[in-house]
Design a protein around this motif. Sequence first.
Motif, PDB file in Angstrom:
ATOM      1  N   HIS A  68      43.811  20.185  38.535  1.00 15.46           N
ATOM      2  CA  HIS A  68      42.952  21.275  38.082  1.00 15.46           C
ATOM      3  C   HIS A  68      41.510  20.825  37.913  1.00 15.46           C
ATOM      4  CE1 HIS A  68      41.821  25.010  36.125  1.00 15.46           C
ATOM      5  NE2 HIS A  68      41.263  24.317  35.151  1.00 15.46           N
ATOM      6  N   SER A 126      43.779  23.613  41.710  1.00 13.82           N
ATOM      7  CA  SER A 126      43.428  24.807  40.956  1.00 13.82           C
ATOM      8  C   SER A 126      42.082  24.606  40.294  1.00 13.82           C
ATOM      9  CB  SER A 126      44.498  25.129  39.907  1.00 13.82           C
ATOM     10  OG  SER A 126      44.484  24.184  38.851  1.00 13.82           O
ATOM     11  N   GLY A 127      41.491  25.728  39.862  1.00 16.59           N
ATOM     12  CA  GLY A 127      40.208  25.651  39.178  1.00 16.59           C
ATOM     13  C   GLY A 127      39.730  27.039  38.809  1.00 16.59           C
ATOM     14  N   SER A 128      38.697  27.083  37.978  1.00 10.00           N
ATOM     15  CA  SER A 128      38.091  28.350  37.611  1.00 10.00           C
ATOM     16  C   SER A 128      36.600  28.263  37.864  1.00 10.00           C
ATOM     17  CB  SER A 128      38.364  28.680  36.138  1.00 10.00           C
ATOM     18  OG  SER A 128      37.812  27.689  35.287  1.00 10.00           O
ATOM     19  N   ALA A 132      37.123  26.629  40.985  1.00  5.33           N
ATOM     20  CA  ALA A 132      37.899  27.363  41.991  1.00  5.33           C
ATOM     21  C   ALA A 132      37.250  27.223  43.365  1.00  5.33           C
ATOM     22  CB  ALA A 132      38.008  28.827  41.597  1.00  5.33           C
ATOM     23  N   THR A 133      35.917  27.239  43.387  1.00  3.46           N
ATOM     24  CA  THR A 133      35.197  27.027  44.641  1.00  3.46           C
ATOM     25  C   THR A 133      35.531  25.661  45.229  1.00  3.46           C
ATOM     26  OG1 THR A 133      33.385  28.363  43.755  1.00  3.46           O
ATOM     27  CG2 THR A 133      32.912  27.040  45.708  1.00  3.46           C
ATOM     28  N   ALA A 154      43.001  29.902  42.363  1.00  2.82           N
ATOM     29  CA  ALA A 154      41.562  30.107  42.183  1.00  2.82           C
ATOM     30  C   ALA A 154      41.322  31.220  41.173  1.00  2.82           C
ATOM     31  CB  ALA A 154      40.909  30.453  43.521  1.00  2.82           C
ATOM     32  N   LEU A 155      40.794  30.864  40.003  1.00  8.18           N
ATOM     33  CA  LEU A 155      40.510  31.840  38.945  1.00  8.18           C
ATOM     34  C   LEU A 155      39.035  32.214  38.978  1.00  8.18           C
ATOM     35  CD1 LEU A 155      43.030  30.058  37.974  1.00  8.18           C
ATOM     36  CD2 LEU A 155      42.479  30.892  35.712  1.00  8.18           C
ATOM     37  N   PRO A 157      36.688  32.835  41.250  1.00 12.26           N
ATOM     38  CA  PRO A 157      35.903  31.836  41.973  1.00 12.26           C
ATOM     39  C   PRO A 157      34.467  32.274  42.232  1.00 12.26           C
ATOM     40  CG  PRO A 157      37.352  33.010  43.477  1.00 12.26           C
ATOM     41  CD  PRO A 157      37.719  33.456  42.093  1.00 12.26           C
ATOM     42  N   MET A 223      45.082  34.006  43.428  1.00 12.92           N
ATOM     43  CA  MET A 223      43.698  34.333  43.088  1.00 12.92           C
ATOM     44  C   MET A 223      43.648  35.315  41.925  1.00 12.92           C
ATOM     45  SD  MET A 223      40.790  35.470  45.846  1.00 12.92           S
ATOM     46  CE  MET A 223      39.092  35.746  45.395  1.00 12.92           C
ATOM     47  N   GLN A 235      34.335  38.437  45.176  1.00 11.84           N
ATOM     48  CA  GLN A 235      35.728  38.004  45.085  1.00 11.84           C
ATOM     49  C   GLN A 235      36.633  38.956  45.870  1.00 11.84           C
ATOM     50  OE1 GLN A 235      36.319  37.959  40.849  1.00 11.84           O
ATOM     51  NE2 GLN A 235      34.919  36.253  40.536  1.00 11.84           N
ATOM     52  N   TRP A 251      47.562  37.882  44.345  1.00 12.44           N
ATOM     53  CA  TRP A 251      46.362  38.057  43.553  1.00 12.44           C
ATOM     54  C   TRP A 251      46.575  39.089  42.463  1.00 12.44           C
ATOM     55  CZ3 TRP A 251      43.926  42.901  43.639  1.00 12.44           C
ATOM     56  CH2 TRP A 251      44.362  43.769  44.652  1.00 12.44           C
TER      57      TRP A 251
END
Length: 322
Positions: A68, A126-128, A132-133, A154-155, A157, A223, A235, A251
């Motif tokens: 993450h 994963s990432g926010s 996320a990018t 991706a949260l 992004p 997503m 998004q 998503w």
Amino acid sequence: METIAESILQRMPGDLRQYLEKQTNLDDIPICEQEPANVASEVIHVGHSRIKVYFPEFSPAKMVVFLHFRGDSGSIHIAVDYPSALVTRFRQILTDCSAIVEYVRQRCMGQWKETWNTDPARIILSGSSAGATLAILIAAIMARNHELLYGVIALVPLIDTNPDLAASPWGENENTIGLTPRRLLEDLDAAFRDEDPEFRLHWHSNPRKMPDYVMNQLPTVIMVLAKLDILYPSQVEFKTRLEDQGVNLSWIEVDGLHQVKDMDRVTAAGREVRQYILRASREFMKRAACSTDRRPELVPESQREAATKRLSPYDVRRLEEL
């Protein structure tokens, strides 16, 4: 507190509006991530960054590794603490995070494989927000190098990282608290200052520029879209392109702000996101238990698509032709 447009207030859920009215500053919004209790962990320094690895209490037949990138139980979770855009350029951040992923891949083929039965083909990025990018970009680069990846979460992004942003992505959400155009442009300017234009406009730094032939190689993507985020229109656009390219996509969109994942204890939207990610993570682990192991077919080093080097105009053309 930044002013919220009346049109945004009218669409904002009551619990979120009441919560924000109690805050004197956006920084007062608490980060709800907590250190898990009684979980074995290890801090490892990788290049300029460090990662914290959380190991499960038991080893399933096939282990899944969640890696993450922050913006922030039958699997290994790794939290990445990489330098922010305020202290280094985006190219260096992408390089550092790519090196971390490669380090984790090597561990999954080596030391962790014996103990935890890991495999580099069962890594989930994963990432926010900006994290996320990074997850999306690194997944695309890995796909171009035939390095198998299990999925991406991706949260909310940051889809367009071009600091010039000729076409604004925020639309009617322009005055949403927490991530205004001014703040976004200032952060992007800091991240891309002194970068050459070729890199800034290349898909290596900008998911919106990702060609169809690269996008359709992405692994499974989970997503989260936040309707009150100024980035929501971009998004939706990116989500639609993923669907058009036949990417295995799941998503959800919620009535939340850019920080929606950090508000899981105070808003219904935050709780919905947290539950959605938990379900998606369990589904990944369930699929892993039923799948056959896959081995990465690596591209020769001379042909690898590197995020680390400075791209010349020739490099950009060559990568577009691959």
